[in-house]
Scaffold this active site. Structure first.
Site, short mmCIF file in Angstrom:
data_model
loop_
_atom_site.label_atom_id
_atom_site.label_comp_id
_atom_site.label_asym_id
_atom_site.label_seq_id
_atom_site.Cartn_x
_atom_site.Cartn_y
_atom_site.Cartn_z
N CYS A 290 0.83 -1.22 0.00
CA CYS A 290 0.00 0.00 0.00
C CYS A 290 0.85 1.26 0.00
O CYS A 290 0.34 2.35 -0.21
CB CYS A 290 -0.95 0.01 1.19
SG CYS A 290 -2.21 -1.27 1.05
N GLY B 276 -10.26 -13.61 -9.35
CA GLY B 276 -11.48 -13.87 -8.59
C GLY B 276 -11.63 -12.89 -7.45
O GLY B 276 -10.66 -12.30 -6.99
N CYS C 173 -14.36 -1.41 6.60
CA CYS C 173 -13.29 -1.72 5.64
C CYS C 173 -13.36 -0.76 4.46
O CYS C 173 -14.44 -0.39 4.01
CB CYS C 173 -13.45 -3.13 5.08
SG CYS C 173 -13.61 -4.44 6.29
N CYS C 174 -12.18 -0.41 3.92
CA CYS C 174 -12.17 0.37 2.68
C CYS C 174 -12.65 -0.53 1.56
O CYS C 174 -12.55 -1.75 1.63
CB CYS C 174 -10.78 0.90 2.39
SG CYS C 174 -9.57 -0.37 1.98
#
Lengths: 137, 388
Positions: free
Chosen positions: B80, B118, B201-202
């Site tokens: 990130c 997926g 959660c983002c």
């Protein structure tokens, strides 16, 4: 007998007919690391020996996952286990959610942790509570 | 070391852009940035791009759209903090006098990733803990449990950053979500890993951001936006964890604490007094709550009290994520490290609209990423301090 593989190379090996978690103990700084890597990750010493990890520890922190992850069905309890030698190991904990407590004593179990579609058994480890009522936040 | 300035910024709206490739997204952000800077893409002397899951050589493919070519270009991956790393490497080149001007990009298409691999929680390929079902939500659920055990945080405290950031995102034209949430709606959303629910959660996002960075001399010659106060990157640090971090408390991640301390020293600022605005990696609501003390915005152990004092809201001592953060802005992984730098520049220029932090003069941008077998903690943090 179906084919068996260890879930992570070198994480476990057979000793005296039992599967045990194997780490590296550094003969220079004295620290034990898991999983084993080339040099001591603490002091870069080459003077490391393969040692079995302690089979009991205490839960430093845990969480309960409520969705499937890979081959595992929820609820999945995962925790960081502090071993007496100072090593912190991640593992699943097979216990009832309501009996989980930070600081509780757990012991390791080794064996099949999932089976691939082709029947291959994947060998790994998980922890179980030593006894009910130990630990506490 | 030379002074380093922000000349222009650009980004796409973050969200689902299923029909766009990373090249389309990156080109839109890069074009917006050079237009904001008022320079030709031919002026650029070097380019860095942060991304995690793009096809090979995205930066060349992106900048080809703009006719920027025959300059050194690099794609960097640092989880990130990939975008933060692109900014940092460009910062260094300009600060050390290697180049006068360049572009740092960040781009990601999680739609493309999902088509290939997926949907579902991101697993860490080849990681021992990942194979045993450790995921980002389950790691940060442990952090939330520690916050409740050791800091006395309640569920309301854990949910607070999500409530605050979703509210801020309502008025950010670039944000993915335009929906307010409450503690009740957050806790009514599906449970992922106790106590983390979906609305803590983002989201998964597609998007890109770009920033043009230059030397003081170049800035004086080319800055056409005289109304903007010159914004300098006064501190930039990429902080990486070590083997000792294994046994540290997730409420005291050294990778964040040391990174923030080093960046503040480099910039010569006291985080408790001088930092007016922060954009940080709030991938999970509880993560933001734990970050206040690690960044030094308050004393160790005081993060929950700091939040309860409303210091981190608009009008407070140091608003955090007035953009809406990852929780509401969205989180196209590689893009976010550039996006947080852009949002701080926007704040210091006074161009943040209704989300403006009045009188902001110093801001901190932070990203945190990765887990690694053997290091039971995030492994890399990127921190930039901007000031006028």
């Amino acid at each position: 007998m179906s084919k068996q593989v260890v879930f992570y190379p070198g994480a476990l090996e057979e000793r005296d007919g039992k599967l045990v978690q194997m780490g590296h103990k550094c003969k220079d700084c004295g620290k034990t690391s898991y999983p084993a890597v080339e040099l001591c990750p603490f002091c870069s010493s080459e003077n490391v020996e393969r040692v079995p990890l302690s089979t009991t520890g205490t839960v430093f922190s845990y969480s309960i996952t409520r969705v499937p992850v890979g081959p595992f069905k929820p609820p999945i309890i995962g925790g960081y286990i502090d071993l007496p030698e100072g090593t912190r190991v991640f593992g699943q904990i097979h216990a009832k959610a309501e009996e989980m407590k930070t600081g509780m004593k757990v012991k390791v179990r080794t064996g099949v942790i999932w089976t691939e579609k082709d029947g291959t058994e994947v060998i790994g480890y998980h922890y179980v509570p030593c006894e009910t009522g130990s630990g506490g936040a | 070391m030379r002074d380093v300035y922000v000349l222009g910024i650009g980004q796409t709206i973050f969200g689902k852009h299923d029909s766009l490739t990373v090249n389309d997204l990156g080109a839109a952000a890069a074009l917006a940035a050079v237009k904001d800077a008022g320079i030709s893409p031919k002026e650029l002397k070097v380019a860095y791009c942060g991304t995690m899951f793009s096809p090979p050589t995205p930066v060349q493919s992106i900048l080809f759209h703009l006719g920027a070519d025959r300059i050194p270009m690099y794609t960097v991956e640092n989880a990130c903090a990939s975008g933060s790393s692109a900014v940092h490497l460009l910062f260094q080149e300009v600060a050390l006098g290697v180049r006068d001007v360049g572009i740092a990009l960040g781009v990601e298409s999680l739609s493309a990733f999902n088509r290939k691999f997926g949907k579902g929680l991101l697993a860490i390929e080849g990681d021992l803990q990942g194979k045993l079902a450790l995921t980002m939500p389950s790691f940060f659920a442990k952090l939330c449990n520690r916050l409740m055990e050791k800091r006395g945080a309640t569920i309301e405290d854990i949910c607070y950053p999500s409530v605050k950031n979703h509210k801020a995102g309502m008025t950010n034209p670039y944000s993915q979500y335009k929906t307010e949430v409450t503690v009740e709606s957050i806790m009514a959303s599906p449970m992922i890993a106790d106590p983390i629910t979906v609305l803590q959660c983002c989201p998964q996002s597609d998007g890109a951001a770009a920033v043009i960075i230059c030397s003081e001399e170049y800035y004086k010659q080319h800055n056409k936006k005289a109304h903007r106060p010159p914004v300098r990157i006064a501190g930039s640090v990429i902080s990486v964890s070590g083997a000792e971090d294994v046994s540290y408390d997730p409420l005291a991640m050294q990778v964040v604490i040391k990174g923030a301390k080093d960046a503040c020293e480099m910039a010569g600022v006291d985080p408790q007094k001088d930092i007016d605005v922060v954009e940080l990696h709030d991938a999970f609501s509880g993560e933001e709550l734990a970050a206040y003390e690690m960044l030094g915005l308050c004393e160790p152990g005081e993060g929950v009290a700091f939040a309860r004092s409303r210091a981190v809201e608009l009008g407070g001592r140091c608003p955090v994520n007035p953009s809406g953060g990852l929780l509401s802005m969205g989180h196209p992984l590689g893009a976010s490290g550039v996006r947080v730098v852009n949002d701080i520049a926007r704040q210091l220029w006074g161009e943040a609209g209704v989300n403006q932090v009045e009188g902001a003069r110093v801001g901190l941008a932070q990203m945190l990423g990765g887990v690694l077998t053997g290091i039971e903690s995030p492994v890399v943090a990127g921190i930039q301090i901007l000031m006028i």
